[in-house]
Design an enzyme around this catalytic site. Structure first.
Site, PDB file in Angstrom:
ATOM      1  N   ARG A 230     -38.011  21.901 -10.255  1.00  0.00           N
ATOM      2  CA  ARG A 230     -36.659  21.341 -10.365  1.00  0.00           C
ATOM      3  C   ARG A 230     -36.220  20.747  -9.027  1.00  0.00           C
ATOM      4  O   ARG A 230     -36.204  21.426  -8.013  1.00  0.00           O
ATOM      5  CB  ARG A 230     -35.706  22.472 -10.754  1.00  0.00           C
ATOM      6  CG  ARG A 230     -34.264  22.087 -10.736  1.00  0.00           C
ATOM      7  CD  ARG A 230     -33.397  23.317 -10.978  1.00  0.00           C
ATOM      8  NE  ARG A 230     -32.011  22.957 -10.881  1.00  0.00           N
ATOM      9  CZ  ARG A 230     -31.101  23.687 -10.268  1.00  0.00           C
ATOM     10  NH1 ARG A 230     -31.425  24.828  -9.698  1.00  0.00           N
ATOM     11  NH2 ARG A 230     -29.857  23.288 -10.227  1.00  0.00           N
TER      12      ARG A 230
ATOM     13  N   ASN B  95     -28.939  35.399  -5.105  1.00  0.00           N
ATOM     14  CA  ASN B  95     -28.718  33.970  -5.248  1.00  0.00           C
ATOM     15  C   ASN B  95     -28.221  33.775  -6.670  1.00  0.00           C
ATOM     16  O   ASN B  95     -29.011  33.677  -7.604  1.00  0.00           O
ATOM     17  CB  ASN B  95     -29.996  33.172  -4.994  1.00  0.00           C
ATOM     18  CG  ASN B  95     -29.759  31.680  -5.045  1.00  0.00           C
ATOM     19  OD1 ASN B  95     -28.765  31.218  -5.588  1.00  0.00           O
ATOM     20  ND2 ASN B  95     -30.684  30.913  -4.492  1.00  0.00           N
TER      21      ASN B  95
ATOM     22  N   ARG C  81     -23.161  19.537  -0.198  1.00  0.00           N
ATOM     23  CA  ARG C  81     -23.354  19.021  -1.549  1.00  0.00           C
ATOM     24  C   ARG C  81     -22.013  18.748  -2.223  1.00  0.00           C
ATOM     25  O   ARG C  81     -20.993  18.617  -1.560  1.00  0.00           O
ATOM     26  CB  ARG C  81     -24.219  20.007  -2.334  1.00  0.00           C
ATOM     27  CG  ARG C  81     -25.629  20.121  -1.705  1.00  0.00           C
ATOM     28  CD  ARG C  81     -26.558  20.997  -2.480  1.00  0.00           C
ATOM     29  NE  ARG C  81     -26.790  20.443  -3.825  1.00  0.00           N
ATOM     30  CZ  ARG C  81     -27.360  21.131  -4.785  1.00  0.00           C
ATOM     31  NH1 ARG C  81     -27.765  22.362  -4.579  1.00  0.00           N
ATOM     32  NH2 ARG C  81     -27.541  20.587  -5.976  1.00  0.00           N
TER      33      ARG C  81
ATOM     34  N   GLU D 290     -25.532  37.143   0.121  1.00  0.00           N
ATOM     35  CA  GLU D 290     -25.506  35.943  -0.732  1.00  0.00           C
ATOM     36  C   GLU D 290     -26.410  34.886  -0.107  1.00  0.00           C
ATOM     37  O   GLU D 290     -26.284  34.580   1.079  1.00  0.00           O
ATOM     38  CB  GLU D 290     -24.071  35.433  -0.817  1.00  0.00           C
ATOM     39  CG  GLU D 290     -23.893  34.184  -1.623  1.00  0.00           C
ATOM     40  CD  GLU D 290     -22.456  33.682  -1.613  1.00  0.00           C
ATOM     41  OE1 GLU D 290     -22.259  32.502  -1.954  1.00  0.00           O
ATOM     42  OE2 GLU D 290     -21.530  34.449  -1.254  1.00  0.00           O
TER      43      GLU D 290
ATOM     44  N   TYR E   4     -34.709  21.696  -3.532  1.00  0.00           N
ATOM     45  CA  TYR E   4     -35.152  23.091  -3.594  1.00  0.00           C
ATOM     46  C   TYR E   4     -36.586  23.325  -3.137  1.00  0.00           C
ATOM     47  O   TYR E   4     -37.042  24.467  -3.119  1.00  0.00           O
ATOM     48  CB  TYR E   4     -34.967  23.629  -5.016  1.00  0.00           C
ATOM     49  CG  TYR E   4     -33.535  23.568  -5.468  1.00  0.00           C
ATOM     50  CD1 TYR E   4     -32.577  24.435  -4.961  1.00  0.00           C
ATOM     51  CD2 TYR E   4     -33.117  22.622  -6.406  1.00  0.00           C
ATOM     52  CE1 TYR E   4     -31.256  24.369  -5.359  1.00  0.00           C
ATOM     53  CE2 TYR E   4     -31.793  22.552  -6.816  1.00  0.00           C
ATOM     54  CZ  TYR E   4     -30.874  23.429  -6.292  1.00  0.00           C
ATOM     55  OH  TYR E   4     -29.566  23.367  -6.693  1.00  0.00           O
TER      56      TYR E   4
ATOM     57  N   PRO F 126     -29.338  31.398 -12.601  1.00  0.00           N
ATOM     58  CA  PRO F 126     -29.810  30.367 -13.510  1.00  0.00           C
ATOM     59  C   PRO F 126     -30.572  29.237 -12.831  1.00  0.00           C
ATOM     60  O   PRO F 126     -30.237  28.808 -11.737  1.00  0.00           O
ATOM     61  CB  PRO F 126     -28.527  29.833 -14.161  1.00  0.00           C
ATOM     62  CG  PRO F 126     -27.417  30.269 -13.294  1.00  0.00           C
ATOM     63  CD  PRO F 126     -27.874  31.512 -12.614  1.00  0.00           C
ATOM     64  N   ASN F 127     -31.603  28.827 -13.529  1.00  0.00           N
ATOM     65  CA  ASN F 127     -32.461  27.694 -13.179  1.00  0.00           C
ATOM     66  C   ASN F 127     -33.388  27.955 -12.001  1.00  0.00           C
ATOM     67  O   ASN F 127     -34.230  27.119 -11.691  1.00  0.00           O
ATOM     68  CB  ASN F 127     -31.640  26.419 -12.938  1.00  0.00           C
ATOM     69  CG  ASN F 127     -30.876  26.022 -14.165  1.00  0.00           C
ATOM     70  OD1 ASN F 127     -31.455  25.921 -15.246  1.00  0.00           O
ATOM     71  ND2 ASN F 127     -29.580  25.837 -14.032  1.00  0.00           N
TER      72      ASN F 127
ATOM     73  N   HIS G 249     -28.291  30.961  -0.574  1.00  0.00           N
ATOM     74  CA  HIS G 249     -28.419  29.652  -1.230  1.00  0.00           C
ATOM     75  C   HIS G 249     -29.551  28.899  -0.559  1.00  0.00           C
ATOM     76  O   HIS G 249     -29.608  28.832   0.679  1.00  0.00           O
ATOM     77  CB  HIS G 249     -27.120  28.847  -1.118  1.00  0.00           C
ATOM     78  CG  HIS G 249     -25.970  29.556  -1.746  1.00  0.00           C
ATOM     79  ND1 HIS G 249     -25.792  29.602  -3.101  1.00  0.00           N
ATOM     80  CD2 HIS G 249     -24.977  30.292  -1.198  1.00  0.00           C
ATOM     81  CE1 HIS G 249     -24.730  30.327  -3.361  1.00  0.00           C
ATOM     82  NE2 HIS G 249     -24.223  30.767  -2.228  1.00  0.00           N
TER      83      HIS G 249
ATOM     84  N   ALA H 144     -25.577  28.576  -9.707  1.00  0.00           N
ATOM     85  CA  ALA H 144     -24.323  27.946 -10.133  1.00  0.00           C
ATOM     86  C   ALA H 144     -23.229  28.957 -10.440  1.00  0.00           C
ATOM     87  O   ALA H 144     -22.042  28.651 -10.298  1.00  0.00           O
ATOM     88  CB  ALA H 144     -24.573  27.055 -11.349  1.00  0.00           C
TER      89      ALA H 144
END
Length: 140
Positions: A17, A71, A104, A95, A22, A9-10, A97, A74
């Protein structure tokens, strides 16, 4: 060899964004550069904002690919379903990120996917995808 990249998502909003986290580059342009750099590898790309679609993508790509770069965004921190999908397939999953999730918010420090991933890459921006591809190429 075929490798799939699955974004959650996103991530369709990369380049727009929160560029301070990012970056300014959209994923489509970056994916094109990966395809050029790895012309000997068939790269597939899938993005969805929906959890079930990501589970289905893991299942589908595991049947046809030598590796998956995931990825889950969230959903990494919330989705037992995606973690179960990764655990259920024999295809190695890396995985990824874009940001350093450990620098964070505290809720981002836990991944349901990590225990089942062949590796985890975080904090290298979009270059994490390239690093994941390199890792998968060495595994095969």
């Amino acid at each position: 060899m075929k490798i799939a990249i699955i974004n959650g998502p996103n991530l369709n909003l990369l380049g727009q964004r929160q560029p301070e986290i990012y970056g300014n580059e959209g994923f489509e342009g970056y994916f094109n550069s990966l395809q050029k750099a790895y012309s000997n590898v068939e790269l597939e790309y899938f993005q969805s904002n929906n959890e079930g679609d990501l589970v289905d993508a893991v299942h589908t790509f595991a049947k046809s690919c030598a590796g998956i770069v995931l990825n889950a965004a969230a959903y990494t921190h919330t989705s037992i379903a995606i973690a179960d999908a990764v655990a259920a397939v024999k295809t190695p999953v890396i995985e990824v990120h874009i940001s350093n999730v450990h620098a964070r918010e505290a809720f981002r420090h836990h991944s349901y996917i990590s225990p089942y991933a062949a590796g985890v890459i975080a904090g290298f921006g979009l270059d994490g995808y390239r690093l994941a591809i390199e890792g998968l190429l060495k595994k095969n």
